[in-house]
Write a protein that holds these residues in place. Structure first.
Motif, mmCIF file in Angstrom:
data_model
loop_
_atom_site.group_PDB
_atom_site.id
_atom_site.type_symbol
_atom_site.label_atom_id
_atom_site.label_comp_id
_atom_site.label_asym_id
_atom_site.label_seq_id
_atom_site.Cartn_x
_atom_site.Cartn_y
_atom_site.Cartn_z
ATOM 1 N N ARG A 157 12.844 -9.070 -5.912
ATOM 2 C CA ARG A 157 11.426 -9.826 -6.188
ATOM 3 C C ARG A 157 10.318 -9.211 -5.601
ATOM 4 N NH1 ARG A 157 8.827 -14.559 -4.742
ATOM 5 N NH2 ARG A 157 10.580 -14.963 -3.266
ATOM 6 N N LEU A 158 9.271 -8.815 -6.399
ATOM 7 C CA LEU A 158 8.045 -8.359 -5.495
ATOM 8 C C LEU A 158 7.338 -9.717 -4.887
ATOM 9 C CD1 LEU A 158 5.953 -6.191 -4.818
ATOM 10 C CD2 LEU A 158 4.895 -6.854 -6.972
ATOM 11 N N VAL A 159 7.245 -9.757 -3.569
ATOM 12 C CA VAL A 159 6.591 -10.989 -3.106
ATOM 13 C C VAL A 159 5.222 -10.645 -2.658
ATOM 14 C CG1 VAL A 159 6.535 -12.264 -0.732
ATOM 15 C CG2 VAL A 159 8.802 -11.343 -1.637
ATOM 16 N N GLU A 160 4.646 -9.346 -2.279
ATOM 17 C CA GLU A 160 3.248 -9.214 -2.122
ATOM 18 C C GLU A 160 2.895 -7.782 -2.447
ATOM 19 O OE1 GLU A 160 0.477 -8.634 1.759
ATOM 20 O OE2 GLU A 160 2.259 -9.977 2.061
ATOM 21 N N ARG A 161 1.842 -7.367 -3.049
ATOM 22 C CA ARG A 161 1.473 -5.867 -3.426
ATOM 23 C C ARG A 161 0.983 -5.408 -2.254
ATOM 24 N NH1 ARG A 161 3.496 -2.666 -6.611
ATOM 25 N NH2 ARG A 161 2.924 -3.780 -8.577
ATOM 26 N N GLY A 162 1.252 -4.084 -1.796
ATOM 27 C CA GLY A 162 0.460 -3.454 -0.700
ATOM 28 C C GLY A 162 -0.934 -3.222 -0.922
ATOM 29 N N LYS A 163 -1.592 -3.565 0.069
ATOM 30 C CA LYS A 163 -3.106 -3.261 0.249
ATOM 31 C C LYS A 163 -3.202 -1.921 -0.064
ATOM 32 C CE LYS A 163 -3.556 -7.462 3.210
ATOM 33 N NZ LYS A 163 -4.202 -8.037 4.229
ATOM 34 N N GLY A 164 -4.582 -1.531 -0.786
ATOM 35 C CA GLY A 164 -4.934 -0.256 -0.788
ATOM 36 C C GLY A 164 -4.536 0.417 -2.073
ATOM 37 N N GLU A 165 -3.315 -0.176 -2.743
ATOM 38 C CA GLU A 165 -2.699 0.317 -4.162
ATOM 39 C C GLU A 165 -2.548 1.681 -4.181
ATOM 40 O OE1 GLU A 165 -4.760 -1.314 -7.283
ATOM 41 O OE2 GLU A 165 -4.120 -3.349 -6.948
ATOM 42 N N VAL A 166 -1.702 2.213 -3.153
ATOM 43 C CA VAL A 166 -1.393 3.646 -2.854
ATOM 44 C C VAL A 166 0.015 3.744 -3.328
ATOM 45 C CG1 VAL A 166 -1.128 5.875 -1.548
ATOM 46 C CG2 VAL A 166 -3.103 4.093 -1.107
ATOM 47 N N SER A 167 0.231 4.552 -4.554
ATOM 48 C CA SER A 167 1.668 4.477 -5.223
ATOM 49 C C SER A 167 2.402 5.381 -4.292
ATOM 50 C CB SER A 167 1.754 4.843 -6.465
ATOM 51 O OG SER A 167 1.401 6.130 -6.752
ATOM 52 N N VAL A 168 3.640 5.023 -4.266
ATOM 53 C CA VAL A 168 4.690 6.206 -3.644
ATOM 54 C C VAL A 168 4.488 7.469 -4.277
ATOM 55 C CG1 VAL A 168 7.099 6.871 -3.137
ATOM 56 C CG2 VAL A 168 6.362 4.578 -2.889
ATOM 57 N N LEU A 169 4.186 7.559 -5.542
ATOM 58 C CA LEU A 169 4.071 8.790 -6.060
ATOM 59 C C LEU A 169 2.782 9.732 -5.709
ATOM 60 C CD1 LEU A 169 5.680 10.910 -8.198
ATOM 61 C CD2 LEU A 169 4.110 9.803 -9.874
#
Length: 211
Positions: A157-169
C-alpha cells in the motif's frame, strides 16, 4: 506478489566458469525484514549490491512476459534476484521517495536497480542486461523505514508519494542515457530520498558539466 530470499552460493555459467552470487533466490512464505536485509538474504558483491539504501530489490512482474517473448525462454520466479515481484508497480508509476507499507514493514524507494552481467550469466540470456538498461525496465531498490515480517500474500500500500515526483523510469533514463543533460540531472537530484550513491554520482556529473 512473490517473496524470495537467498544467500550467496557458487553458480556455474558459460563454459564451466564459476562465481559466487545470491541472484538465485528461492520463494518463501514469510521473511522478516530488518534495516539491512531480509532474514536469509544476502549479497556476494558488497561493493555494488546491498547496504541500507538497497535492502530490498523489487521487480515488476509485467516485464517477465516481454523478456520471455524477446528471448524465447520461460523465466523462473525471482529471475532477476529480486526480493519482491510485484504487479501494477511499473518504473514509470513508482517515484523516488515513495513509501510503501508491505506487511508489517515500511519501505522507501531510493534508486533504480543497476543491472549487472550476472543477470545474463544466470539464464544465459545475453544481452538481457543491455535490454534492461535500454528500456529502463530494471526494477528498483528500497531502504527500510520500519522493520517487520512480510508474507507472500501481504498487501502493498502506498503511504506517501515521493517529493519531486521523479519516477524510477525517469531517473534510470537520466542515469543511463542523459548523463550530459544538466537540467535533467538537477531534477533527479531534487528527489531528496535518492540513495546517497546516486546523489554523489550525479552531483559529480553535474559539476563537470557546469565547470
Amino acid at each position: 506478489m512473490n517473496l524470495a530470499v537467498g544467500l550467496p552460493e557458487k553458480m556455474v555459467y558459460g563454459e564451466d566458469r564459476e562465481m559466487m552470487t545470491a541472484i538465485r533466490k528461492v520463494p518463501v512464505a514469510e521473511a522478516y525484514l530488518s534495516k539491512e536485509s531480509f532474514e536469509g538474504d544476502g549479497v556476494a558483491d558488497k561493493k555494488h549490491h546491498g547496504g541500507r539504501d538497497r535492502a530490498v530489490c523489487i521487480y515488476p512482474f509485467e516485464h517477465y512476459a516481454l523478456w520471455e517473448e524477446q528471448f524465447g525462454q520461460r523465466l523462473p520466479a525471482a529471475t532477476f534476484g529480486e526480493n519482491l515481484t510485484v504487479t501494477q508497480m511499473l518504473e514509470k508509476d513508482v517515484f523516488i521517495g515513495d513509501v510503501f507499507q508491505v506487511g508489517e514493514a515500511v519501505i522507501q524507494v531510493t534508486q533504480g536497480r543497476v543491472p549487472c552481467n550476472t543477470i545474463d550469466r544466470r539464464m544465459d540470456m545475453a544481452p538481457l542486461m543491455k535490454a534492461m538498461v535500454k528500456t529502463g525496465f530494471t526494477g528498483y531498490m528500497c531502504r527500510v523505514i520500519e522493520e517487520g515480517a512480510i508474507r507472500r500474500d501481504s498487501e502493498i500500500r502506498l503511504v506517501e508519494r515521493g517529493k519531486g515526483e521523479v519516477s524510477v523510469l525517469y531517473a534510470n533514463d537520466v542515469n543511463f542515457h542523459q548523463s550530459r543533460n544538466a537540467e535533467a540531472i538537477r531534477r533527479v537530484l531534487e528527489a531528496h530520498a535518492l540513495a546517497p550513491e546516486w546523489q554523489d554520482w550525479l552531483t559529480k556529473k553535474l559539476i563537470k558539466l557546469t565547470e
